[in-house]
Each structure stands twice: as C-alpha cells, then as structure tokens.
Design an enzyme around this catalytic site. Structure first.
Site, PDB file in Angstrom:
ATOM      1  N   ARG A  15       0.843  -1.198   0.000  1.00 26.41           N
ATOM      2  CA  ARG A  15       0.000   0.000   0.000  1.00 26.41           C
ATOM      3  C   ARG A  15       0.871   1.237   0.000  1.00 26.41           C
ATOM      4  O   ARG A  15       2.077   1.167   0.218  1.00 26.41           O
ATOM      5  CB  ARG A  15      -0.909   0.003   1.239  1.00 26.41           C
ATOM      6  CG  ARG A  15      -0.120  -0.015   2.523  1.00 26.41           C
ATOM      7  CD  ARG A  15      -0.908   0.385   3.747  1.00 26.41           C
ATOM      8  NE  ARG A  15      -0.117   0.153   4.959  1.00 26.41           N
ATOM      9  CZ  ARG A  15       0.846   0.931   5.397  1.00 26.41           C
ATOM     10  NH1 ARG A  15       1.181   2.021   4.725  1.00 26.41           N
ATOM     11  NH2 ARG A  15       1.514   0.641   6.508  1.00 26.41           N
TER      12      ARG A  15
ATOM     13  N   ASP B  19       3.583   4.983   5.029  1.00 26.58           N
ATOM     14  CA  ASP B  19       4.776   4.561   5.754  1.00 26.58           C
ATOM     15  C   ASP B  19       4.399   3.486   6.772  1.00 26.58           C
ATOM     16  O   ASP B  19       3.739   2.515   6.428  1.00 26.58           O
ATOM     17  CB  ASP B  19       5.428   5.787   6.412  1.00 26.58           C
ATOM     18  CG  ASP B  19       6.915   5.619   6.667  1.00 26.58           C
ATOM     19  OD1 ASP B  19       7.272   4.743   7.468  1.00 26.58           O
ATOM     20  OD2 ASP B  19       7.721   6.358   6.078  1.00 26.58           O
ATOM     21  N   VAL B  20       4.787   3.658   8.027  1.00 27.00           N
ATOM     22  CA  VAL B  20       4.544   2.645   9.047  1.00 27.00           C
ATOM     23  C   VAL B  20       3.188   2.868   9.718  1.00 27.00           C
ATOM     24  O   VAL B  20       2.833   3.994  10.075  1.00 27.00           O
ATOM     25  CB  VAL B  20       5.652   2.688  10.117  1.00 27.00           C
ATOM     26  CG1 VAL B  20       5.377   1.659  11.216  1.00 27.00           C
ATOM     27  CG2 VAL B  20       7.003   2.426   9.499  1.00 27.00           C
ATOM     28  N   THR B  21       2.445   1.784   9.881  1.00 31.52           N
ATOM     29  CA  THR B  21       1.161   1.823  10.568  1.00 31.52           C
ATOM     30  C   THR B  21       1.092   0.652  11.542  1.00 31.52           C
ATOM     31  O   THR B  21       1.658  -0.408  11.289  1.00 31.52           O
ATOM     32  CB  THR B  21      -0.004   1.729   9.567  1.00 31.52           C
ATOM     33  OG1 THR B  21       0.002   2.891   8.728  1.00 31.52           O
ATOM     34  CG2 THR B  21      -1.348   1.676  10.262  1.00 31.52           C
ATOM     35  N   TYR B  22       0.379   0.862  12.647  1.00 31.16           N
ATOM     36  CA  TYR B  22       0.147  -0.196  13.629  1.00 31.16           C
ATOM     37  C   TYR B  22      -1.296  -0.658  13.559  1.00 31.16           C
ATOM     38  O   TYR B  22      -2.222   0.150  13.408  1.00 31.16           O
ATOM     39  CB  TYR B  22       0.455   0.319  15.037  1.00 31.16           C
ATOM     40  CG  TYR B  22      -0.008  -0.626  16.126  1.00 31.16           C
ATOM     41  CD1 TYR B  22       0.724  -1.776  16.431  1.00 31.16           C
ATOM     42  CD2 TYR B  22      -1.186  -0.389  16.834  1.00 31.16           C
ATOM     43  CE1 TYR B  22       0.296  -2.659  17.421  1.00 31.16           C
ATOM     44  CE2 TYR B  22      -1.614  -1.262  17.824  1.00 31.16           C
ATOM     45  CZ  TYR B  22      -0.871  -2.397  18.100  1.00 31.16           C
ATOM     46  OH  TYR B  22      -1.314  -3.272  19.070  1.00 31.16           O
ATOM     47  N   HIS B  23      -1.503  -1.961  13.673  1.00 25.77           N
ATOM     48  CA  HIS B  23      -2.842  -2.532  13.846  1.00 25.77           C
ATOM     49  C   HIS B  23      -2.822  -3.409  15.083  1.00 25.77           C
ATOM     50  O   HIS B  23      -1.811  -4.080  15.361  1.00 25.77           O
ATOM     51  CB  HIS B  23      -3.253  -3.397  12.652  1.00 25.77           C
ATOM     52  CG  HIS B  23      -3.268  -2.671  11.345  1.00 25.77           C
ATOM     53  ND1 HIS B  23      -3.980  -1.503  11.146  1.00 25.77           N
ATOM     54  CD2 HIS B  23      -2.665  -2.955  10.166  1.00 25.77           C
ATOM     55  CE1 HIS B  23      -3.803  -1.105   9.892  1.00 25.77           C
ATOM     56  NE2 HIS B  23      -3.008  -1.959   9.284  1.00 25.77           N
TER      57      HIS B  23
ATOM     58  N   GLY C 172      -4.242   4.086   4.097  1.00 22.84           N
ATOM     59  CA  GLY C 172      -3.217   3.700   3.127  1.00 22.84           C
ATOM     60  C   GLY C 172      -3.847   2.749   2.136  1.00 22.84           C
ATOM     61  O   GLY C 172      -4.373   1.704   2.532  1.00 22.84           O
TER      62      GLY C 172
ATOM     63  N   GLY D 121      -6.768   0.053   3.055  1.00 22.42           N
ATOM     64  CA  GLY D 121      -7.867   0.936   3.435  1.00 22.42           C
ATOM     65  C   GLY D 121      -7.558   1.807   4.627  1.00 22.42           C
ATOM     66  O   GLY D 121      -6.627   2.605   4.608  1.00 22.42           O
TER      67      GLY D 121
ATOM     68  N   CYS E 231       3.222   6.756  10.460  1.00 22.96           N
ATOM     69  CA  CYS E 231       3.109   7.366   9.127  1.00 22.96           C
ATOM     70  C   CYS E 231       4.336   8.181   8.750  1.00 22.96           C
ATOM     71  O   CYS E 231       4.295   9.005   7.834  1.00 22.96           O
ATOM     72  CB  CYS E 231       1.837   8.204   9.006  1.00 22.96           C
ATOM     73  SG  CYS E 231       0.360   7.254   9.372  1.00 22.96           S
TER      74      CYS E 231
END
Length: 258
Positions: A86, A89-93, A159, A170, A188
C-alpha cells in the site's frame, strides 16, 4: 472495461459489508487479493471490517528506521512486522482498532485522491455520530481530533492501493486501541500524537463502530449497503502468482535453523 456503479434496476450498486472479527494479518491480506480478483471479474464491491492481532506494516514509501525499538522488544510486545504494497509509511494494527478494507471498482481512470477523501469524510461522519469533532489536515492523509489538552492527534490512518481499477488496503480507526503501541514507531513517518475513541471518553464496541463506518462509506461511495455475515474464503488460484502477499514474511520471525 467499463462498469457502472448503478445496478440494472437503476439503484446504486451494492457494497457488501462483512464484520469478520479478529483476523491474522496475512489471512486478511490474502482474502483482499481474492476478493479483488472477484471484483475485477464483475462481483459486487465489498467492505471487509475486522481487527488484527498486534502488527506493524510498512508501506511502499516506508522504512524500518521508523520503528523506534528493536526486534526483541517488538516480539516481546507480541507484534509482527510486514512490508506491504500500500501507499504510506509505518502503521500499527491491533486489538481494539477497527480496520476497514474497501475492495471497490473505481473504473479505468480512478481518482485516487477523491477516493481517499471519501474515506476520510466517512470516518469524520462516523466519529461525529459519537459527538467527536474530527477533521482532515492539509497534506496529511488521515483523520484528526483535538485532545482534551487542545493538541491535535491522529485517530485514523489511511493507506490504499489501486490496481487495475480495484482498491485494496484501506483505513484503521482507533476505538479502544492500546495507544502505547504507537510509541514504538514514528506513525506514518512523522512524529505526532495519537488518539482513540476511548482516550476521548467514548467507550463503544469495535463492531458497532464498524457498522456506522459501513453506512457512512457506502453513502460517500454512492453504493447501497448490504450487510453479509460471511465472505467466501480465498482460493489459491484467485491470488496472482506475483502478488506480494505470497512472499510476505514476518520481519521479526526467528530464522529457522537448517
């Protein structure tokens, strides 16, 4: 290929939304690829709504340097790390966070910016139903709120990927997320505070927020919302041979001794 977002009856085409509960990251990514394959073949648009176990994902423009702690600390927190296809940058889930994967046909000349704005608008409207005033910030994709201290904080990240007219990936909205997880990264790619509905005093179940998001997003995409209880599982032949999900590896996984 041309395709209308109107059904044969003249009403808006359906957006089939399903709450999937908690799904491992790679399983959800494989399901996205399979559903995108179906949508390209003429199947109805879909919205997958779910939670993930703790995972950090790094987008095409992202860098491991935006993770602020080492692999052992991330593993100790029960997290995985994946590089994904996607934008962003960096994303947390993680648990307590609503993740939405709209898999929709945008046509041969997709306006990706307008699509992202539609997602932002839907999330802003959803937050508004809980009395939370949210907004977008110029040149910063996502949705923002003000903390009780008055400082701005990001409550939802976006993203997306658009390939051959169909969207994947998404948004992620913090509902009751453990916000300490964001302290292990530069979200991000730039430093900012992070909020959740819980941190703003709104205590609600994630699946309830998911349903409100589905309503708002269907409206903004000019689709007719249809709630469905399940999605057909991904079949291997629905996932392209060169799809990045096929070679995705947890970057924190211990090397296997041979």
């Amino acid at each position: 290929t041309t395709r209308s977002v109107m059904s044969a009856s003249g009403s808006p085409a359906p957006l089939r939304a399903t709450w999937l509960g908690r799904v491992p990251y790679l399983d959800a990514w494989r399901l996205q690829e399979a559903v995108a394959f179906r949508v390209r073949g003429g199947a109805p648009d879909r919205l997958l709504l779910l939670e993930h176990e703790r995972v950090y994902t790094i987008g095409r423009r992202g860098s491991m340097t935006n993770l602020l702690v080492g692999p052992s600390e991330l593993r100790g927190a029960g997290a995985s790390v994946y590089r994904v296809d996607r934008g962003g940058d960096v994303t947390y889930h993680g648990p307590g966070q609503l993740v939405g994967y709209p898999i929709v046909w945008l046509g041969d000349a997709p306006d990706v910016v307008a699509y992202v704005r539609a997602i932002e608008d839907a999330l802003i409207a959803t937050l508004g139903t809980y009395g939370v005033a949210a907004r977008r910030v110029e040149r910063k994709t996502g949705v923002w709120v003000d903390l009780p201290s008055g400082s701005p904080a990001k409550i939802a990240a976006i993203g997306v990927r658009v390939s051959r007219g169909v969207t994947t990936h998404g948004f992620a909205m913090n509902v009751s997320t453990d916000l300490a997880a964001f302290g292990r990264m530069i979200p991000c790619g730039f430093a900012h505070e992070v909020a959740s509905l819980g941190s703003l005093g709104v205590v609600v179940p994630v699946d309830e927020v998911a349903d409100r998001c589905a309503v708002a997003l269907a409206q903004r995409l000019d689709r007719r919302l249809v709630r469905e209880s399940e999605v057909e599982p991904a079949l291997d032949d629905e996932i392209p041979g060169d799809a990045p999900v096929r070679s995705a590896e947890d970057l924190l996984a211990e090397p296997v001794a041979t």
